[in-house]
Scaffold this motif. Sequence first.
Motif, PDB file in Angstrom:
ATOM      1  N   LEU A 443       0.828  -1.190   0.000  1.00 49.16           N
ATOM      2  CA  LEU A 443       0.000   0.000   0.000  1.00 49.16           C
ATOM      3  C   LEU A 443       0.869   1.248   0.000  1.00 49.16           C
ATOM      4  N   PRO A 444       0.456   2.279  -0.727  1.00 50.74           N
ATOM      5  CA  PRO A 444       1.190   3.542  -0.648  1.00 50.74           C
ATOM      6  C   PRO A 444       1.039   4.145   0.738  1.00 50.74           C
ATOM      7  N   PRO A 445       1.842   5.138   1.080  1.00 53.12           N
ATOM      8  CA  PRO A 445       1.839   5.651   2.454  1.00 53.12           C
ATOM      9  C   PRO A 445       0.545   6.365   2.811  1.00 53.12           C
ATOM     10  N   VAL A 446       0.300   6.461   4.105  1.00 55.99           N
ATOM     11  CA  VAL A 446      -0.782   7.300   4.603  1.00 55.99           C
ATOM     12  C   VAL A 446      -0.327   8.753   4.484  1.00 55.99           C
ATOM     13  N   GLY A 447      -1.149   9.583   3.867  1.00 58.70           N
ATOM     14  CA  GLY A 447      -0.761  10.973   3.656  1.00 58.70           C
ATOM     15  C   GLY A 447      -0.438  11.241   2.201  1.00 58.70           C
ATOM     16  N   ALA A 448      -0.130  12.478   1.906  1.00 59.24           N
ATOM     17  CA  ALA A 448       0.054  12.914   0.523  1.00 59.24           C
ATOM     18  C   ALA A 448       1.345  12.377  -0.077  1.00 59.24           C
ATOM     19  N   GLY A 449       1.242  11.956  -1.348  1.00 52.93           N
ATOM     20  CA  GLY A 449       2.420  11.560  -2.100  1.00 52.93           C
ATOM     21  C   GLY A 449       2.778  10.089  -1.972  1.00 52.93           C
ATOM     22  N   LYS A 450       3.692   9.657  -2.835  1.00 46.16           N
ATOM     23  CA  LYS A 450       4.246   8.298  -2.822  1.00 46.16           C
ATOM     24  C   LYS A 450       5.698   8.380  -3.309  1.00 46.16           C
ATOM     25  N   PRO A 451       6.546   9.045  -2.531  1.00 40.46           N
ATOM     26  CA  PRO A 451       7.917   9.328  -2.988  1.00 40.46           C
ATOM     27  C   PRO A 451       8.721   8.100  -3.381  1.00 40.46           C
ATOM     28  N   PHE A 452       8.575   6.997  -2.644  1.00 41.76           N
ATOM     29  CA  PHE A 452       9.367   5.803  -2.939  1.00 41.76           C
ATOM     30  C   PHE A 452       9.025   5.269  -4.326  1.00 41.76           C
ATOM     31  N   ALA A 453       7.739   5.093  -4.608  1.00 43.00           N
ATOM     32  CA  ALA A 453       7.322   4.590  -5.922  1.00 43.00           C
ATOM     33  C   ALA A 453       7.686   5.578  -7.024  1.00 43.00           C
ATOM     34  N   ASP A 454       7.534   6.873  -6.757  1.00 45.63           N
ATOM     35  CA  ASP A 454       7.854   7.885  -7.766  1.00 45.63           C
ATOM     36  C   ASP A 454       9.348   7.944  -8.043  1.00 45.63           C
ATOM     37  N   PHE A 650      -7.516 -11.881   8.231  1.00 47.59           N
ATOM     38  CA  PHE A 650      -7.903 -10.757   7.374  1.00 47.59           C
ATOM     39  C   PHE A 650      -9.311 -10.961   6.839  1.00 47.59           C
ATOM     40  N   VAL A 651     -10.166  -9.958   7.044  1.00 48.00           N
ATOM     41  CA  VAL A 651     -11.541 -10.007   6.545  1.00 48.00           C
ATOM     42  C   VAL A 651     -11.540  -9.609   5.073  1.00 48.00           C
ATOM     43  N   CYS A 652     -12.001 -10.512   4.230  1.00 47.00           N
ATOM     44  CA  CYS A 652     -11.990 -10.306   2.779  1.00 47.00           C
ATOM     45  C   CYS A 652     -13.378 -10.680   2.251  1.00 47.00           C
ATOM     46  N   HIS A 653     -14.346  -9.808   2.521  1.00 46.88           N
ATOM     47  CA  HIS A 653     -15.755 -10.129   2.292  1.00 46.88           C
ATOM     48  C   HIS A 653     -16.406  -9.092   1.393  1.00 46.88           C
ATOM     49  N   ARG A 654     -17.486  -9.474   0.746  1.00 44.79           N
ATOM     50  CA  ARG A 654     -18.171  -8.581  -0.200  1.00 44.79           C
ATOM     51  C   ARG A 654     -18.674  -7.303   0.465  1.00 44.79           C
ATOM     52  N   SER A 655     -18.944  -7.335   1.780  1.00 45.61           N
ATOM     53  CA  SER A 655     -19.379  -6.122   2.466  1.00 45.61           C
ATOM     54  C   SER A 655     -18.257  -5.084   2.529  1.00 45.61           C
ATOM     55  N   HIS A 656     -17.024  -5.513   2.223  1.00 45.44           N
ATOM     56  CA  HIS A 656     -15.873  -4.614   2.199  1.00 45.44           C
ATOM     57  C   HIS A 656     -15.352  -4.418   0.773  1.00 45.44           C
ATOM     58  N   SER A 657     -16.125  -4.868  -0.214  1.00 43.56           N
ATOM     59  CA  SER A 657     -15.605  -4.974  -1.575  1.00 43.56           C
ATOM     60  C   SER A 657     -15.126  -3.644  -2.143  1.00 43.56           C
ATOM     61  N   GLY A 658     -15.750  -2.532  -1.724  1.00 43.77           N
ATOM     62  CA  GLY A 658     -15.338  -1.236  -2.253  1.00 43.77           C
ATOM     63  C   GLY A 658     -13.918  -0.870  -1.898  1.00 43.77           C
ATOM     64  N   MET A 659     -13.382  -1.466  -0.825  1.00 48.67           N
ATOM     65  CA  MET A 659     -12.028  -1.149  -0.372  1.00 48.67           C
ATOM     66  C   MET A 659     -11.005  -2.218  -0.746  1.00 48.67           C
ATOM     67  N   LEU A 660     -11.466  -3.382  -1.169  1.00 46.34           N
ATOM     68  CA  LEU A 660     -10.539  -4.467  -1.468  1.00 46.34           C
ATOM     69  C   LEU A 660      -9.781  -4.179  -2.763  1.00 46.34           C
ATOM     70  N   SER A 661      -8.464  -4.282  -2.701  1.00 48.46           N
ATOM     71  CA  SER A 661      -7.627  -4.078  -3.873  1.00 48.46           C
ATOM     72  C   SER A 661      -6.398  -4.965  -3.741  1.00 48.46           C
ATOM     73  N   LEU A 664      -3.907  -3.814  -1.070  1.00 42.42           N
ATOM     74  CA  LEU A 664      -4.419  -4.001   0.282  1.00 42.42           C
ATOM     75  C   LEU A 664      -4.307  -5.466   0.699  1.00 42.42           C
ATOM     76  N   ILE A 665      -4.749  -6.367  -0.177  1.00 44.10           N
ATOM     77  CA  ILE A 665      -4.697  -7.804   0.142  1.00 44.10           C
ATOM     78  C   ILE A 665      -3.247  -8.260   0.273  1.00 44.10           C
ATOM     79  N   TYR A 666      -2.404  -7.808  -0.635  1.00 44.83           N
ATOM     80  CA  TYR A 666      -0.981  -8.157  -0.596  1.00 44.83           C
ATOM     81  C   TYR A 666      -0.334  -7.680   0.700  1.00 44.83           C
ATOM     82  N   THR A 667      -0.624  -6.446   1.091  1.00 44.42           N
ATOM     83  CA  THR A 667      -0.045  -5.914   2.332  1.00 44.42           C
ATOM     84  C   THR A 667      -0.532  -6.702   3.534  1.00 44.42           C
ATOM     85  N   ALA A 668      -1.828  -7.043   3.568  1.00 37.13           N
ATOM     86  CA  ALA A 668      -2.371  -7.809   4.697  1.00 37.13           C
ATOM     87  C   ALA A 668      -1.679  -9.161   4.826  1.00 37.13           C
TER      88      ALA A 668
END
Length: 713
Positions: A443-454, A650-661, A664-668
């Motif tokens: 996951l990219p960092p919390v907060g503005a920007g993604k310096p490492f990936a950039d 890790f909860v990976c359910h359709r009720s959370h589907s809007g956030m699943l990516s 996110l799954i890889y980081t978990a």
Amino acid sequence: MTSDTGQLFESEASFNGAVEVVHVIWVAEDDGFAVVEVRDDSGEEFVATGTIGHLKPGERAKLAGQWSEHQKYGPQVQVFSALPMDPSDRAGQVAYLSSLRHIGPVRAEALCDLHGAEVLEKIAADPESIIGSLPGLGAKQREAALESWYETRAVRDLHVELAPHGLAHLAGKIHARFGDKAMRTIREDPYSLTEIDGVGFARADTIAIAAGFPPESDRRAQAASWYLLGEAERRGHTHLPLGELVSQATRLLGYQPEPEVLTSAPGVVAEEGERVYRQSTLDRECWLAGDLKERAAAEPVLDHSSEQSHDEKLTAEQWRAVLGAFGSRLSVVTGGPGVGKTVCTKEIVREAKDAGVRIALCAPTGRAARRLAEATGAEAMTIHRLLEWRPGSEPTYKPGHPLPVGLLVVDEASMINLHMADVLLNGLGHDTHIVFVGDADQLPPVGAGKPFADLIESGIVPVTRLTHIFRQAARSMITTAAHEVNQGRPPHLSPGPDQVQDFHFVERVTPERVRSAVVEMVGERVGAGLGLDPIRDAQVLAPIYRGEAGIDVLNRELQQALNPDGKKAVSDRFRIGDRLIQTRNAYEFGLMNGTICFLVDDDPDEEMAVLETDDGQSVELPYSETGDLKLAYAISVHKSQGCEIPVVIFVCHRSHSGMLSRPLIYTAITRAREMCVLVGDRPSLEVGVRRDEAGRRHSSFAPRLAGTLEQAP
């Protein structure tokens, strides 16, 4: 619920009267919604719900609301407004006075004995004299008690002002931010309330419109612009395209504002008329890009070359990463789990010591720094500690006084946002070699920007991508599952030859069954099956807070399952033994945002909680500083970054589907060290794995680094 109250529910739809708070059943941390047991003046007890999280046991309040029938819990009052009142009976007065710092029950009883039923009115008339006359109260305690009294009364006035707008639960935060100017701020510039977490533009706008601000005023549009850019930064963007800002502002305001008005907000700038930034964020992005370009173009200063001669044989790509640390002032090492990033770091440390180079190791979080130290055998610390930096004040190491090291290794660099990167680079001399180590696919960092990936994308620094999965790591299904997810494929659920089955998927269709399965696994199987402590060695991760399988509900049920007999503590907010997380930096107590800790003791007389952090440190924390502690039996995946935990569920359910990516799954999955269990439904897992949203942030940092975008003046 008595029959009398039941008859009241049937015969009267509304409720308007005074009540005493008997017990706070539950309160949401984000919006102040609470479920509270109250008692009216006739002695009847019932449940009230609404944004009444500001009410505490023993307090009196005038409630206005409507009776309703809850399908599960029966009749209750849905509260529209709740205005605090002074308690009229002795027990309530004692409870109220006991809440003041350094008063406590004994001194509260003494005050009531001395001043009778009018004790609160008498204190209000002359607080310094009455509170100061208490025997045994030292000068500092007296000052703290008086300050607590004044805060309580000021916050009470704010409650009255904010209650009609549904913001009474934020009175304490608003007072803490604006102090004596809080009331004037509400009345003269309510849009500045958006500086408070939890207010938002809509609520501030409601107050402003009620105060007479015209719906199409420039001030309202400018406030919307500033607010939307701040929200964009919280979502990870450094700016918004002008068209997107206009579109969002139109939805927010109810009409289409002129673009010139949005970009004329104080502190807002439109670069080339298209990219709209907060000025401070644009300045930071431009400075950081210029600094990194200058470092990348400079010749190396470490005169060291070596051939592999150590017992631990490195692959060619690993050795290339080691040589890059000395051959360039900036270099990057990236790769997934099991590819040997830690081995590279250990070798860099060893080579630096052989060359007599002063080296430092750091990471964004305390947990990541501790893991780095354990893995390398060298001292490692957080970036904040390394720079001796407490936000709100300048770091010790800064321009003109750089950190005296020849080589710096920054681990978990994918967690570093634009602001942290800015402070870090400002604290380093240009002769320092910097090695950024991390997993660019997390996951990219919390907060503005993604310096490492950039930085990787820009191509201006040597990047070593480690790809070879070592045999020992490949025996873990956790490792292979993580790599499969990272490649966009659902993970295999059956072990291959010679693999350890440490990765599982538990199929559950409904959110209620997901929740039950999670609670059962943590409560029964972690201890009995794995021989681990379910509170200290297991971590539940979920994408969202709300819902039947969300973080909030999971925390309540896991607390009840794992710590049912824990003694109530910290004004009944927690129980002794609870797993907690600090959600904001508290530098003076050594608690950083994301620190996991355990409540081991509580002293209500001294209003002090005793915590043990997950690295074994003991912290005494005053009640007044516990507002940023939350239950942590379940946390978000973002909050888990930078740590490894023996067991992850890790909860990976359709009720959370809007956030699943995919990120996110890889980081978990990569947070788990010994066992990883996904609970949910396979279709949601498969859809989430296909959704790659890691880089979808508005950022001009990579083209600035690459020189394809002109720097702003």
